[in-house]
Scaffold this motif. Structure first.
Motif, PDB file in Angstrom:
ATOM      1  N   ASP A  93     -16.461  46.555  21.925  1.00 41.37           N
ATOM      2  CA  ASP A  93     -16.398  46.763  23.373  1.00 41.37           C
ATOM      3  C   ASP A  93     -17.379  45.819  24.055  1.00 41.37           C
ATOM      4  OD1 ASP A  93     -15.568  47.774  25.808  1.00 41.37           O
ATOM      5  OD2 ASP A  93     -15.860  49.861  25.235  1.00 41.37           O
ATOM      6  N   HIS A 132     -10.176  45.097  22.443  1.00 44.94           N
ATOM      7  CA  HIS A 132     -10.706  46.247  23.189  1.00 44.94           C
ATOM      8  C   HIS A 132     -11.579  45.772  24.347  1.00 44.94           C
ATOM      9  CE1 HIS A 132     -11.603  50.563  23.502  1.00 44.94           C
ATOM     10  NE2 HIS A 132     -12.737  50.127  24.007  1.00 44.94           N
ATOM     11  N   THR A 136     -10.965  46.567  28.280  1.00 42.99           N
ATOM     12  CA  THR A 136     -11.978  47.165  29.168  1.00 42.99           C
ATOM     13  C   THR A 136     -12.096  46.379  30.465  1.00 42.99           C
ATOM     14  OG1 THR A 136     -13.259  48.110  27.336  1.00 42.99           O
ATOM     15  CG2 THR A 136     -14.454  47.701  29.394  1.00 42.99           C
TER      16      THR A 136
END
Length: 194
Positions: A93, A132, A136
């Motif tokens: 992330d 990911h 985001t």
């Protein structure tokens, strides 16, 4: 074209001149070739306060916390026609400072401040987890009603030796992807501003 188009490229990496910066520089160079004013803003090493979830911004449209970094960044974002968020991959992330920045921009969504601005994610990874990070950042664009720009592939690059910032230079696919991203963003921005 009468208006000077501006794109803000936010470097979410704590390495000011690292791999993420290199990829953003490739995009910046491409945008400038298209006559677009592009600026890289170094966020990664700056301290910003976390969201306190008090919802004060719902009433005023602005966070009550004194935070000169966020104030400066918000001013630059509002003035920009396009926003690119560059981020390394931390445990699949964005790093904490990028997430904190995203959390602190709730007033943008409330007031539709960024609606129809153009946005793109640029992601750097050692090996995995980049998608990911990409999601985001793109979710932030989506919740703010922004137009998201892609390239000929995912807007990411890879460097198995993350401590050597020059290794990303060997990722010719990433360099070409950033070139195409700049061209795509310029294409859309020029039509919106016309």
């Amino acid at each position: 074209m009468s208006k000077q188009i501006k794109v803000l490229l936010i470097n979410g990496s704590p390495r000011e001149n690292g791999n993420t910066f290199t990829m953003l520089s490739w995009v910046k160079e491409g945008l400038e070739k298209e006559g677009i004013n592009a600026e890289i803003y170094q966020l990664g090493r700056k301290d910003i306060k976390t969201c306190k979830s008090c919802w004060g911004c719902m009433k005023t449209g602005k966070c009550w916390q004194e935070d000169p970094v966020m104030d400066e960044l918000i001013e630059k974002i509002v003035a920009a026609d396009g926003i690119i968020i560059g981020s390394p991959t931390y445990y699949a992330d964005v790093p904490g400072v990028v997430k904190t920045f995203i959390d602190r921009t709730v007033p943008f969504a409330i007031k539709n401040t960024l609606n129809r601005k153009v946005g793109a994610a640029v992601v750097m990874a050692r090996r995995g987890g980049a998608i990911h990070v990409y999601d985001t950042i793109n979710h932030w664009f989506g919740i703010n009603g922004m137009i998201t720009i892609g390239s000929t592939y995912w807007n990411d690059g890879y460097n198995p030796n993350v401590t050597d910032q020059h290794e990303v230079e060997k990722d010719s696919e990433a360099k070409n992807t950033m070139k195409n991203l700049a061209e795509n963003m310029a294409f859309v921005l020029k039509r919106i501003v016309e």
